[in-house]
Design a protein around this motif. Structure first.
Motif, PDB file in Angstrom:
ATOM      1  N   MET A   1       0.839  -1.197   0.000  1.00  0.00           N
ATOM      2  CA  MET A   1       0.000   0.000   0.000  1.00  0.00           C
ATOM      3  C   MET A   1       0.874   1.247   0.000  1.00  0.00           C
ATOM      4  N   ALA A   2       0.441   2.239  -0.730  1.00  0.00           N
ATOM      5  CA  ALA A   2       1.190   3.487  -0.765  1.00  0.00           C
ATOM      6  C   ALA A   2       0.966   4.254   0.528  1.00  0.00           C
ATOM      7  N   ARG A   3       2.031   4.840   1.002  1.00  0.00           N
ATOM      8  CA  ARG A   3       1.939   5.575   2.255  1.00  0.00           C
ATOM      9  C   ARG A   3       1.491   6.995   1.967  1.00  0.00           C
ATOM     10  N   GLY A   4       0.370   7.409   2.571  1.00  0.00           N
ATOM     11  CA  GLY A   4      -0.138   8.760   2.380  1.00  0.00           C
ATOM     12  C   GLY A   4      -0.146   9.519   3.686  1.00  0.00           C
ATOM     13  N   PRO A   5      -0.798  10.670   3.716  1.00  0.00           N
ATOM     14  CA  PRO A   5      -0.883  11.435   4.961  1.00  0.00           C
ATOM     15  C   PRO A   5      -1.537  10.608   6.068  1.00  0.00           C
ATOM     16  N   THR A   6      -1.120  10.846   7.293  1.00  0.00           N
ATOM     17  CA  THR A   6      -1.652  10.113   8.439  1.00  0.00           C
ATOM     18  C   THR A   6      -2.691  10.954   9.157  1.00  0.00           C
ATOM     19  N   ILE A   7      -3.840  10.359   9.379  1.00  0.00           N
ATOM     20  CA  ILE A   7      -4.883  10.973  10.197  1.00  0.00           C
ATOM     21  C   ILE A   7      -4.913  10.206  11.511  1.00  0.00           C
ATOM     22  N   ALA A   8      -4.744  10.903  12.616  1.00  0.00           N
ATOM     23  CA  ALA A   8      -4.720  10.270  13.934  1.00  0.00           C
ATOM     24  C   ALA A   8      -6.044  10.528  14.650  1.00  0.00           C
ATOM     25  N   LEU A   9      -6.546   9.480  15.277  1.00  0.00           N
ATOM     26  CA  LEU A   9      -7.762   9.593  16.065  1.00  0.00           C
ATOM     27  C   LEU A   9      -7.446   9.239  17.515  1.00  0.00           C
ATOM     28  N   ALA A  10      -7.661  10.167  18.428  1.00  0.00           N
ATOM     29  CA  ALA A  10      -7.475   9.927  19.860  1.00  0.00           C
ATOM     30  C   ALA A  10      -8.821   9.520  20.451  1.00  0.00           C
ATOM     31  N   LEU A  11      -8.883   8.319  20.993  1.00  0.00           N
ATOM     32  CA  LEU A  11     -10.157   7.770  21.464  1.00  0.00           C
ATOM     33  C   LEU A  11     -10.658   8.433  22.740  1.00  0.00           C
ATOM     34  N   GLU A  12      -9.766   8.974  23.551  1.00  0.00           N
ATOM     35  CA  GLU A  12     -10.141   9.681  24.783  1.00  0.00           C
ATOM     36  C   GLU A  12     -11.105   8.857  25.642  1.00  0.00           C
ATOM     37  N   GLY A  13     -10.811   7.573  25.774  1.00  0.00           N
ATOM     38  CA  GLY A  13     -11.598   6.717  26.649  1.00  0.00           C
ATOM     39  C   GLY A  13     -12.839   6.132  26.016  1.00  0.00           C
ATOM     40  N   ASP A 148      -1.972   0.346   6.668  1.00  0.00           N
ATOM     41  CA  ASP A 148      -0.626   0.488   6.110  1.00  0.00           C
ATOM     42  C   ASP A 148       0.261  -0.538   6.799  1.00  0.00           C
ATOM     43  N   ARG A 149       1.527  -0.629   6.364  1.00  0.00           N
ATOM     44  CA  ARG A 149       2.473  -1.555   7.004  1.00  0.00           C
ATOM     45  C   ARG A 149       3.103  -0.961   8.261  1.00  0.00           C
ATOM     46  N   TRP A 150       3.178   0.351   8.354  1.00  0.00           N
ATOM     47  CA  TRP A 150       3.673   1.051   9.525  1.00  0.00           C
ATOM     48  C   TRP A 150       5.083   0.608   9.916  1.00  0.00           C
ATOM     49  N   ASP A 151       5.973   0.543   8.894  1.00  0.00           N
ATOM     50  CA  ASP A 151       7.346   0.100   9.149  1.00  0.00           C
ATOM     51  C   ASP A 151       8.122   1.080  10.036  1.00  0.00           C
ATOM     52  N   GLU A 152       7.691   2.320  10.067  1.00  0.00           N
ATOM     53  CA  GLU A 152       8.438   3.311  10.835  1.00  0.00           C
ATOM     54  C   GLU A 152       8.140   3.260  12.335  1.00  0.00           C
ATOM     55  N   LEU A 153       7.169   2.473  12.742  1.00  0.00           N
ATOM     56  CA  LEU A 153       6.821   2.385  14.159  1.00  0.00           C
ATOM     57  C   LEU A 153       7.514   1.194  14.812  1.00  0.00           C
ATOM     58  N   PRO A 154       7.919   1.321  16.074  1.00  0.00           N
ATOM     59  CA  PRO A 154       8.500   0.169  16.786  1.00  0.00           C
ATOM     60  C   PRO A 154       7.502  -0.989  16.835  1.00  0.00           C
ATOM     61  N   ARG A 155       8.016  -2.199  16.660  1.00  0.00           N
ATOM     62  CA  ARG A 155       7.126  -3.361  16.651  1.00  0.00           C
ATOM     63  C   ARG A 155       6.360  -3.487  17.971  1.00  0.00           C
ATOM     64  N   ALA A 156       7.002  -3.121  19.070  1.00  0.00           N
ATOM     65  CA  ALA A 156       6.332  -3.228  20.371  1.00  0.00           C
ATOM     66  C   ALA A 156       5.090  -2.348  20.434  1.00  0.00           C
ATOM     67  N   TRP A 157       5.108  -1.218  19.727  1.00  0.00           N
ATOM     68  CA  TRP A 157       3.952  -0.335  19.721  1.00  0.00           C
ATOM     69  C   TRP A 157       2.755  -0.976  19.025  1.00  0.00           C
ATOM     70  N   LEU A 158       3.033  -1.846  18.062  1.00  0.00           N
ATOM     71  CA  LEU A 158       1.976  -2.441  17.246  1.00  0.00           C
ATOM     72  C   LEU A 158       1.390  -3.698  17.867  1.00  0.00           C
ATOM     73  N   GLU A 159       1.997  -4.166  18.953  1.00  0.00           N
ATOM     74  CA  GLU A 159       1.490  -5.385  19.589  1.00  0.00           C
ATOM     75  C   GLU A 159       0.209  -5.103  20.359  1.00  0.00           C
TER      76      GLU A 159
END
Length: 413
Positions: A1-13, A148-159
């Motif tokens: 998948m092509a990497r595009g802009p990231t939209i972040a959603l904070a669940l806030e509980g 996305d594949r999210w290669d730039e994030l630490p693997r521990a974060w994705l667990e």
């Protein structure tokens, strides 16, 4: 998948996909920009620390939500000890979101249901003065193509988030033996409304003490955000369309409006809502003998109040985090009137111990019983005082609850 802009959603509980308006906005924004979606689960700003029972439900909800988002290639980054701002500070060296959206607490109304300047201090006036109807819930959005594949994030974060703090199952006596995830919450809603006589009988059974079916048990799911109050309201309306309105369904609607009343009342009155003098601004009475009061409070937190009925309630609370509506009223009345302890002490302990703790709802109910809140009888008068022996005859004549919780309470939370 092509990497595009990231939209972040904070669940806030708010730990669900159903009826998340901000999730729809995030999905729309990601699709418009050809981007990808990332979800953050953090400690909402100002949230007090949850007790162990509510943390267990929260962990279960996070684990389930993580798996559902991962199936679409969307990471759920759980930072339970961070605020959203602190989590974003850690994330930005690796990923810089183009936009960050924040979820809002689940409420029936988007805006003031009664104008703020006219907001009443008594529930009956609030109910009669409602100026709008509850908003309809939104279904979960289509998340396909937003991963996305999210290669730039630490693997521990994705667990997957850490498992619940307690690996053992719930106490077999618990009136709330359910996990806290969204699929369980929605299944419970359907069971109570359409798979049993629960809603029809709700007004008759809601003052019960033992078992899973005497009340709806929706509040713990609302407490960790795995269920939407608008979804409950809409399903009650669907029940009424199928079966007609009855006492049970109308009483459930009233209880949901009580929740709304306390949420908006806290917003209207701010710090005064939680102050010892409450909405009535009554001068708080200092406990006689401060050292003796502290010792009395410490015994109370261990389920050793000196009254068998109250101690059974406290043992259930300490062991499971749950306490029936009737039991909460007994405990608060005894705490204020018989033990003569400051109601704010009991309220803070309940907020820590309860599996469904919510600051506004907990404070609203305690202040009501303490005679400083929204109880119309207490304006200019004394707080409500329960005759506990009469209450036992009415609600536990065979002492079923007392015998069930006769064992010593566990160590204090």
């Amino acid at each position: 998948m092509a990497r595009g802009p990231t939209i972040a959603l904070a669940l806030e509980g708010q730990l669900r996909l159903d009826d998340q308006p901000v999730l729809h906005r995030a999905v729309a924004l990601a699709r418009q920009s050809g981007g990808r979606l990332l979800v953050l689960a953090c400690r909402p700003q100002g949230q007090r620390l949850r007790g162990p029972h509510q943390r267990r439900l929260e962990a279960q909800a996070l684990t389930s939500l993580h798996a559902r988002l991962a199936a679409a290639g969307i990471p759920l980054l759980a930072f339970p000890q961070h605020t959203t701002a602190a989590a974003l500070a850690e994330l930005r060296p690796l990923v810089q979101p183009e936009a960050v959206l924040h979820a809002q607490e689940s409420r029936l109304f988007n805006t003031w249901p009664v104008a703020a300047e006219r907001f009443p201090r008594v529930f009956s006036q609030f109910r009669r003065a409602l100026e709008c109807s509850p908003e309809p819930p939104l279904p979960p959005p289509d998340l396909a193509g937003l991963g996305d594949r999210w290669d730039e994030l630490p693997r521990a974060w994705l667990e997957s988030p850490a498992p619940p703090p307690a690996s053992a199952g719930p106490d077999p006596r618990s009136a709330f033996p359910f996990p806290g995830d969204e699929p369980t919450a929605l299944a419970r809603l359907q069971h109570y409304l359409f798979g049993s006589s629960g809603l029809r009988d709700y007004k008759l059974t809601r003052n019960g003490l033992v078992g899973t079916e005497f009340s709806a048990k929706f509040s713990p799911f609302l407490g960790v955000g795995s269920l939407s109050v608008r979804r409950i309201w809409r399903e009650v309306l669907r029940y009424q369309e199928l079966h007609g309105a009855d006492e049970g369904s109308e009483w459930m609607q009233q209880e949901l409006l009580w929740r709304e009343f306390f949420l908006w009342s806290e917003q209207r009155h701010g710090d005064a809502f939680h102050a010892p003098g409450g909405l009535q601004n009554r001068p708080p009475a200092a406990p006689a003998g401060p050292q003796e009061a502290r010792e009395r409070f410490a015994r109370w937190t261990r389920g050793d109040s000196g009254h068998p009925l109250i101690d059974a309630q406290l043992r259930e609370l300490l062991t499971t985090g749950y306490l029936s509506n009737r039991g909460r009223q007994w405990v608060a009345s005894h705490f204020v009137n018989e033990l003569q302890l400051p109601w704010t002490w009991g309220a803070r302990f309940f907020e820590w111990a309860l599996i469904d703790a919510h600051p506004a709802l907990n404070t609203g109910n305690w202040a009501y019983l303490a005679g400083v809140g929204s109880d119309p009888r207490s304006f200019g008068g004394s707080p409500r005082r329960f005759d506990l022996e009469r209450q036992v005859r009415l609600y536990d004549p065979e002492q079923t609850h007392r015998r069930l919780w006769a064992a010593p309470a566990p160590l204090p939370l």
